[in-house]
Design a protein around this motif. Structure first.
Motif, PDB file in Angstrom:
ATOM      1  N   GLY A  69       0.814  -1.212   0.000  1.00 12.52           N
ATOM      2  CA  GLY A  69       0.000   0.000   0.000  1.00 12.52           C
ATOM      3  C   GLY A  69       0.844   1.257   0.000  1.00 12.52           C
ATOM      4  O   GLY A  69       0.536   2.230  -0.701  1.00 12.52           O
ATOM      5  N   SER A  70       1.936   1.247   0.745  1.00 11.95           N
ATOM      6  CA  SER A  70       2.827   2.413   0.790  1.00 11.95           C
ATOM      7  C   SER A  70       3.482   2.659  -0.562  1.00 11.95           C
ATOM      8  O   SER A  70       3.590   3.805  -1.004  1.00 11.95           O
ATOM      9  N   VAL A  71       3.920   1.598  -1.225  1.00  8.52           N
ATOM     10  CA  VAL A  71       4.521   1.747  -2.554  1.00  8.52           C
ATOM     11  C   VAL A  71       3.479   2.291  -3.535  1.00  8.52           C
ATOM     12  O   VAL A  71       3.781   3.164  -4.362  1.00  8.52           O
ATOM     13  N   GLY A  76       1.586   6.895  -6.746  1.00 11.82           N
ATOM     14  CA  GLY A  76       0.522   7.862  -7.029  1.00 11.82           C
ATOM     15  C   GLY A  76       0.996   9.293  -6.858  1.00 11.82           C
ATOM     16  O   GLY A  76       0.689  10.168  -7.681  1.00 11.82           O
ATOM     17  N   PHE A  77       1.756   9.556  -5.812  1.00 10.83           N
ATOM     18  CA  PHE A  77       2.272  10.916  -5.600  1.00 10.83           C
ATOM     19  C   PHE A  77       3.288  11.298  -6.682  1.00 10.83           C
ATOM     20  O   PHE A  77       3.324  12.455  -7.129  1.00 10.83           O
ATOM     21  N   ILE A  78       4.104  10.345  -7.111  1.00 11.27           N
ATOM     22  CA  ILE A  78       5.062  10.624  -8.192  1.00 11.27           C
ATOM     23  C   ILE A  78       4.317  10.969  -9.481  1.00 11.27           C
ATOM     24  O   ILE A  78       4.674  11.916 -10.190  1.00 11.27           O
ATOM     25  N   ALA A  79       3.264  10.226  -9.782  1.00 10.11           N
ATOM     26  CA  ALA A  79       2.462  10.512 -10.974  1.00 10.11           C
ATOM     27  C   ALA A  79       1.814  11.894 -10.873  1.00 10.11           C
ATOM     28  O   ALA A  79       1.757  12.646 -11.861  1.00 10.11           O
TER      29      ALA A  79
END
Length: 106
Positions: A69-71, A76-79
């Protein structure tokens, strides 16, 4: 007639002493007696077992789920960041094109 009168008098005496309040008091006393007897019997027949903790396999599964889940959240934040940079670059290019267009006309 006197026999019926005596029965009626006895019924009146019984009714006056056996009111609803007296009946409730007797019921409360009986309930208290039962409540005193019940915990002793309950403690002898209680077969409650304490809840066991999680096994090692369950903890490993929870840990793996948290890692995955953390990955996923990190990706998602990188995208989201890449999308924001793309929009910023697009805005700069369009602004530059707009200025060039304005210079050519003016």
């Amino acid at each position: 007639m006197s026999d019926a009168l005596e029965k009626a008098e006895a019924a009146v005496r019984e009714a006056s002493t056996d009111t609803a309040a007296v009946q409730l008091a007797f019921a409360a006393m009986e309930l208290a007696k039962l409540a005193q007897q019940q915990p002793a019997a309950h403690s002898q027949t209680c077969s409650h077992q304490p809840k066991q903790g999680r096994s090692t396999g369950e903890w490993l599964a929870i840990g793996c789920a948290v890692c995955v889940g953390s990955v996923g959240i990190a990706i998602g934040f990188i995208a989201f960041a890449i999308g924001g940079i793309s929009v910023a670059i697009l805005a700069l290019v369009l602004r530059s094109m707009w200025r060039d267009f304005q210079k050519g006309r003016g």
